[in-house]
Design an enzyme around this catalytic site. Structure first.
Site, PDB file in Angstrom:
ATOM      1  N   TYR A  45       0.795  -1.060  -0.217  1.00 29.84           N
ATOM      2  CA  TYR A  45      -0.103   0.590  -0.060  1.00 29.84           C
ATOM      3  C   TYR A  45       0.652   1.105   0.823  1.00 29.84           C
ATOM      4  CZ  TYR A  45      -5.058  -0.265  -0.023  1.00 29.84           C
ATOM      5  OH  TYR A  45      -6.059  -1.003  -0.071  1.00 29.84           O
ATOM      6  N   GLU A  47      -0.885   4.531  -0.426  1.00 27.82           N
ATOM      7  CA  GLU A  47      -1.190   6.089  -0.728  1.00 27.82           C
ATOM      8  C   GLU A  47      -0.599   7.614  -0.304  1.00 27.82           C
ATOM      9  OE1 GLU A  47      -4.898   5.606   1.578  1.00 27.82           O
ATOM     10  OE2 GLU A  47      -5.552   3.921  -0.074  1.00 27.82           O
ATOM     11  N   ASP A 196      -6.857  13.964 -25.054  1.00 29.06           N
ATOM     12  CA  ASP A 196      -6.623  12.115 -25.043  1.00 29.06           C
ATOM     13  C   ASP A 196      -5.772  11.592 -25.888  1.00 29.06           C
ATOM     14  OD1 ASP A 196      -7.538   9.322 -24.354  1.00 29.06           O
ATOM     15  OD2 ASP A 196      -9.274  10.160 -23.336  1.00 29.06           O
ATOM     16  N   THR A 223      -3.846   5.580 -21.986  1.00 35.17           N
ATOM     17  CA  THR A 223      -3.468   5.095 -21.295  1.00 35.17           C
ATOM     18  C   THR A 223      -1.943   4.619 -21.336  1.00 35.17           C
ATOM     19  OG1 THR A 223      -4.157   3.865 -23.542  1.00 35.17           O
ATOM     20  CG2 THR A 223      -5.889   3.894 -22.093  1.00 35.17           C
ATOM     21  N   LYS A 226      -1.230   0.399 -24.967  1.00 29.08           N
ATOM     22  CA  LYS A 226      -1.439   1.059 -26.696  1.00 29.08           C
ATOM     23  C   LYS A 226      -0.035   0.945 -27.697  1.00 29.08           C
ATOM     24  CE  LYS A 226      -6.524   1.888 -26.241  1.00 29.08           C
ATOM     25  NZ  LYS A 226      -6.797   3.337 -25.428  1.00 29.08           N
ATOM     26  N   ARG A 232      -1.217  -3.098 -18.467  1.00 24.49           N
ATOM     27  CA  ARG A 232      -2.940  -1.894 -19.141  1.00 24.49           C
ATOM     28  C   ARG A 232      -2.672  -0.705 -17.794  1.00 24.49           C
ATOM     29  NH1 ARG A 232      -5.428  -4.194 -22.548  1.00 24.49           N
ATOM     30  NH2 ARG A 232      -7.150  -2.601 -22.334  1.00 24.49           N
TER      31      ARG A 232
HETATM   32  N1  DSN Z   1     -11.266   1.198 -25.384  1.00 25.30           N
HETATM   33  C1  DSN Z   1     -10.592   1.443 -26.056  1.00 25.30           C
HETATM   34  C2  DSN Z   1     -10.396   1.583 -27.335  1.00 25.30           C
HETATM   35  O1  DSN Z   1      -9.856   0.247 -27.644  1.00 25.30           O
HETATM   36  O2  DSN Z   1     -10.054   2.497 -28.158  1.00 25.30           O
HETATM   37  C3  DSN Z   1     -10.714   3.355 -26.119  1.00 25.30           C
HETATM   38  O3  DSN Z   1     -10.124   3.378 -24.330  1.00 25.30           O
END
Ligand code: DSN
Length: 441
Positions: A45, A47, A196, A223, A226, A232
């Protein structure tokens, strides 16, 4: 006896190895990234933030989180990074919370135009709290900047958000910056420019896509799994003065780093996932290497080749092609069938992608007219131009079968042909092992 879970994980490893991953938002994390994620850090933990924790025993965790922060800053030319968001959705939520009051207006790309659920889709929490106004895309698939400008003057948003999960152009960040500047002059109120970049963050880090922070934007959310090829998770990087997150600060663009830190913890999250943060740190170091720049370049090259091959076989592509990693096929216009049927048929030959709505789609959300695909995962495995040509050919063969049989239940009539294609896909896939799960020789 091994838990059943591990048997199923083995099956998933086999599925991933024997098929080709075309979902543009997926990728393969390296073995080191996977190792960090499966480490004893999962027990801890922590925080708070490095040097300012609410739990003891964080001397090692602090070092790891600081490494992740420093590497993320370097990747995005940022003054500040918060590596704690559990996901891209949480990262977006934290930025809204950092800058807006309930009811404030946020101008973002509408979901049907290619925006993301968390950019104000009516089914989400964000839409209940904030007043989202959506801009669209033009016929040729670019942001409708004139509409964006008109809506910005009309609604005087607190945030202008550029971001998407189905958009194939390079945004004109300078143009959006100028629009915000004009509106700020009119209203006298600061506007937060938020990008984003979940889909293209790896392209930015790899130098093949402009970085919004270099064009006047204040904050990027993303994120990390990707194109960045990490675990993730989520990430926020920003420009401004980094202050003490335990102390309140004035709401001003200059203070965005501190406002974001306070909005992530304690604003919207509790204990950070330090095993995931360690994996982010490992991935960011990989992303800083020259080889990653080559990878990013190859993602775009492969996407352009694939788009051209598909068009050569008669596929209709939204926006006429791609400038990034992502391709949106108008399956309805190409062959008169819906995207879900085509997705299901492709799944049967080991080609995984997702059905996706097109701008102004008349199809139902679960049976949209398009499919979305991309090249980040295939490029990680080392596929190149020759393989893109084969892929387009298989996609056309499966499309022809779909047209002939008319619906999912008819696919059985072509079982033998589908199995032959599946074998060809598997043979090719096995020649390109997944780096993170390659067996030791
Ligand atoms: N779910 C994602 C995508 O496939 O584009 C976006 O967060």
């Amino acid at each position: 006896m091994a838990d059943k879970v591990f048997e199923i994980i083995d099956l998933e490893e086999q599925r991933q190895s024997e098929g080709l991953e075309l979902i543009p938002s997926e990728n393969y994390a390296s073995r080191d990234v996977l190792r960090a994620m499966g480490s004893v850090l999962a027990n801890k933990y922590s925080e708070g933030y490095p040097g300012r924790r609410y739990y003891g025993g964080n001397q090692n965790v602090d070092q790891i989180e600081n490494l992740a922060i420093e590497r993320a800053k370097k990747l995005f030319h940022a003054d500040h990074a918060n590596v704690q968001p559990h996901s891209g959705a949480n990262a977006n939520e934290a930025v809204y919370f950092a800058w807006c009051r309930p009811g404030d207006t946020i101008l973002a790309m509408a979901l049907p135009a290619g925006g993301h659920l968390t950019h104000g889709s009516p089914v989400t929490r964000s839409a209940r709290i904030y007043n989202f106004v959506g801009y669209g895309v033009t016929e040729d698939g670019d942001i409708d900047y004139e509409e964006l400008e008109r809506l910005a003057h009309e609604h005087k948003p607190k945030i202008i958000l550029v971001g998407y999960s189905a958009f194939m152009k390079i945004p004109d960040f300078d143009r959006v910056y100028k629009i915000a500047e004009e509106v700020m002059k009119e209203s006298g109120e600061e506007i937060l420019l938020m990008a984003d970049m979940a889909h293209v963050a790896g392209l930015i880090a790899g130098g093949v896509h402009p970085n919004p922070l270099d064009h006047g934007f204040h904050v990027i959310t993303s994120t990390t799994h990707k194109t960045l090829r990490g675990p993730r998770g989520g990430l926020i990087v920003s420009k401004g003065t980094v202050g003490n997150p335990l102390k309140k600060c004035e709401k001003a663009l200059e203070n965005i780093p501190t406002l974001v830190d306070r909005a992530v913890f304690p604003g919207t999250q509790g204990g950070p996932l330090e095993h995931v943060i360690a994996a982010k740190a490992v991935a960011f170091e990989e992303d800083l290497q020259p080889a990653f720049r080559e990878y990013a370049n190859m993602i775009v090259k492969n996407a352009k080749v694939l788009a051209t091959r598909l068009q050569g076989l008669g596929f209709v592509l939204q926006g006429g092609g791609t400038e990034n990693h992502l391709i949106l096929v108008d399956v309805k216009a190409t062959a008169g069938i819906d995207g879900k049927f085509y997705e299901t048929a492709l799944d049967q030959v080991g080609l995984t992608l997702n059905a996706n709505s097109l701008p102004n789609d008349k199809g139902a959300a679960f049976r949209p007219s398009g499919v979305r695909l991309g090249t980040p995962a295939m490029t990680t495995r080392g596929l190149g131009e020759a393989e893109m040509t084969k892929l387009a050919k298989w996609m056309k063969q499966v499309l022809d079968i779909c047209v002939e049989v008319g619906n999912e239940s008819g696919l059985d009539e072509h079982r033998t042909q589908l199995e032959e294609i599946r074998k060809e896909v598997k043979d090719l896939a096995l020649k390109f092992p997944i780096p993170g799960i390659e067996k030791d020789s």
